[in-house]
Design an enzyme around this catalytic site. Structure first.
Site, short mmCIF file in Angstrom:
data_model
loop_
_atom_site.label_atom_id
_atom_site.label_comp_id
_atom_site.label_asym_id
_atom_site.label_seq_id
_atom_site.Cartn_x
_atom_site.Cartn_y
_atom_site.Cartn_z
N ASP A 108 -6.99 12.67 -19.25
CA ASP A 108 -7.54 11.17 -18.89
C ASP A 108 -6.94 10.63 -20.50
O ASP A 108 -7.62 10.39 -21.47
CB ASP A 108 -8.39 10.86 -18.69
CG ASP A 108 -9.14 9.45 -19.23
OD1 ASP A 108 -8.32 8.09 -19.10
OD2 ASP A 108 -10.00 8.98 -18.12
N LYS A 140 -7.43 -0.89 -20.10
CA LYS A 140 -7.48 -0.83 -21.53
C LYS A 140 -6.70 -1.27 -22.55
O LYS A 140 -6.60 -2.38 -22.04
CB LYS A 140 -8.06 0.60 -21.92
CG LYS A 140 -9.02 0.82 -21.24
CD LYS A 140 -10.49 0.32 -21.31
CE LYS A 140 -11.69 0.44 -19.82
NZ LYS A 140 -11.78 1.83 -19.96
N ARG A 168 1.21 -1.22 -0.07
CA ARG A 168 -0.17 -0.28 0.22
C ARG A 168 0.46 1.29 0.17
O ARG A 168 -0.06 2.24 -0.53
CB ARG A 168 -0.62 0.09 1.26
CG ARG A 168 -1.82 1.39 1.18
CD ARG A 168 -2.61 0.83 1.91
NE ARG A 168 -3.07 0.84 3.69
CZ ARG A 168 -1.61 1.76 4.06
NH1 ARG A 168 -1.43 2.83 3.91
NH2 ARG A 168 -1.18 0.93 5.98
C1 LIG Z 1 -12.26 2.70 -18.28
C2 LIG Z 1 -12.18 4.26 -18.17
C3 LIG Z 1 -11.79 4.71 -17.09
C4 LIG Z 1 -11.98 3.77 -15.47
O1 LIG Z 1 -11.03 2.86 -15.94
P1 LIG Z 1 -11.60 1.06 -14.65
O2 LIG Z 1 -9.72 0.71 -14.95
O3 LIG Z 1 -12.61 0.55 -15.08
O4 LIG Z 1 -11.29 2.04 -13.30
C5 LIG Z 1 -11.57 5.92 -17.38
N1 LIG Z 1 -11.07 6.33 -18.50
C6 LIG Z 1 -11.53 5.73 -19.22
C7 LIG Z 1 -11.59 6.59 -20.89
C8 LIG Z 1 -11.47 4.52 -19.54
O5 LIG Z 1 -12.00 4.23 -20.74
#
Ligand SMILES: *Cc1c(COP(=O)(O)O)cnc(C)c1O
Length: 382
Positions: A174, A199, A48
């Protein structure tokens, strides 16, 4: 050798490897210990604290790909995003967020921020004026996501970092949809890069993880909150993610190539109304995408001609799976109106440009001819 001069394939394959001193094995050993000696060691290691040998090693790879000093990895993309926002936003602060964010990010903001006394505004659009008009005296953070989901609109990264500098704000992106293979926002002055490693970094639809990359100073600020919120990633998954990332550039390049060809193929089909892909010359943000992206990603969306039923079309597909997530080596498709944007009214969806016929297509690495054959037979059935 200097890792600053490595190309992305070399970084993916090698940077951050843990040397197997004992057996000279080719891959990083896993160190699953949750307990480490504390006497006579400088670092108190603990999962952690985000500093087990495997965690630290993988962070080096992610930082090198994003061209930042440091990185941290988390148990999910949302753990990375929520922890990072809470690290920079305190009671009474305000954040300006781009409209049309990932649903989980949107929910985090609207469901949690009131509890912390954090104020927020969503922009009306993607231009400089749209962001500028929302900045207040107490604004601390600008948050963007580009390309956006599902219409693949592009936000100008240089514009965002310029605004952030001018107003003394921290800029966050993001960067999940592009991946660091297609877009390195640090090149345009963005401070903090966030990822759902579930992803493109994972890429095989079998890992849930998140990451943040930034300067040493910013990572320290994030770490101070991260250790309290506790969203660390298990070392077994860290190891799998390292394995997955070795092929990230190969995968993403193949996905870019397939997506561009399929976008062009769909565009000329008489049953397709519109294709949204930033690599197409008639996409409204093509010039901007060309300037700030190295590839246009494996994500696209398209609309069938009015009256053609998207659900029937998706049910007729054999190879391309109907699925919620994205960026895996296998092609997947979904209807935003029935999934990510299902809670909005038809009118509200229309206002956001999301028709009932729209489909989001995450293009995989299959052979182009097989994907086209699948799309063609499903379009023929309509
Ligand atoms: C999937 C996704 C997230 C969140 O990610 P998790 O691993 O599901 O928590 C955030 N931003 C985008 C653009 C995503 O496609």
């Amino acid at each position: 050798m200097n890792k600053d001069t490595f190309g992305a394939n070399t970084i993916c394959t090698h940077v951050g490897e843990v040397a197997d001193e004992q057996f000279k094995g080719a891959v990083s050993p896993i160190f699953p210990s949750s307990s480490y000696a504390y006497e006579n060691v400088d670092v108190k290691r603990y999962p952690r604290y985000f500093n087990t040998p495997n965690q630290e090693a993988l962070c080096k790879k992610i930082a090198a790909l994003e061209k930042t000093e440091e990185a941290l990895i988390f148990g999910s993309g949302m753990a990375a995003i929520s922890t990072t926002m809470l690290a920079f936003l305190h009671k009474g602060d305000h954040v300006v967020l781009q409209k049309t964010l990932y649903g989980g990010t949107y929910n985090f903001v609207v469901e949690e921020f009131d509890k912390f006394g954090i104020e927020y505004s969503f922009t009306e659009g993607f231009r400089k004026e749209d962001f500028e008009e929302k900045i207040q005296q107490n604004t601390k953070v600008l948050f963007v996501e580009t390309p956006s989901n599902p219409l693949m609109l592009i936000t100008d990264l240089k514009m965002i970092s310029g605004l952030a500098k001018e107003h003394g704000l921290v800029s966050m992106i993001d960067n999940t949809f592009a991946s660091p293979i297609n877009q390195t926002p640090a090149d345009f002055g963005i401070d903090i890069m966030l990822h759902s490693a579930t992803k493109y970094m994972g890429g095989h639809s079998d890992i849930c993880a998140g990451a943040v990359a930034a300067s040493e100073e910013h990572i320290k600020t994030i770490w101070n909150v991260a250790k309290n919120l506790g969203g660390s990633l298990s070392d077994y998954t860290v190891w799998l993610l390292e394995r997955s990332m070795k092929t990230m550039k190969l995968r993403v390049k193949a996905q870019n190539r397939n997506a561009k060809k399929l976008a062009k193929w769909l565009q000329q089909h008489p049953k397709v109304e519109k294709v949204y892909y930033p690599g197409l010359k008639d996409h409204p943000d093509y010039a901007l995408a060309k300037e700030q992206m190295k590839g246009y990603s494996g994500m696209l969306s398209f609309e069938l001609k009015e009256g053609l039923n998207a659900s029937n079309f998706m049910k007729s597909l054999h190879l391309i799976k109907e699925s919620m997530s994205l960026a895996g080596v296998e092609s997947t498709i979904l209807s935003p109106a029935k999934t990510s944007h299902a809670l909005l009214t038809v009118e509200e969806r229309k206002r956001q440009g999301i028709s009932e016929e729209l489909m989001r297509f995450s293009v995989g690495i299959e052979d182009k001819k097989d994907l086209i054959a699948d799309l063609e037979q499903a379009l023929d059935k309509l």
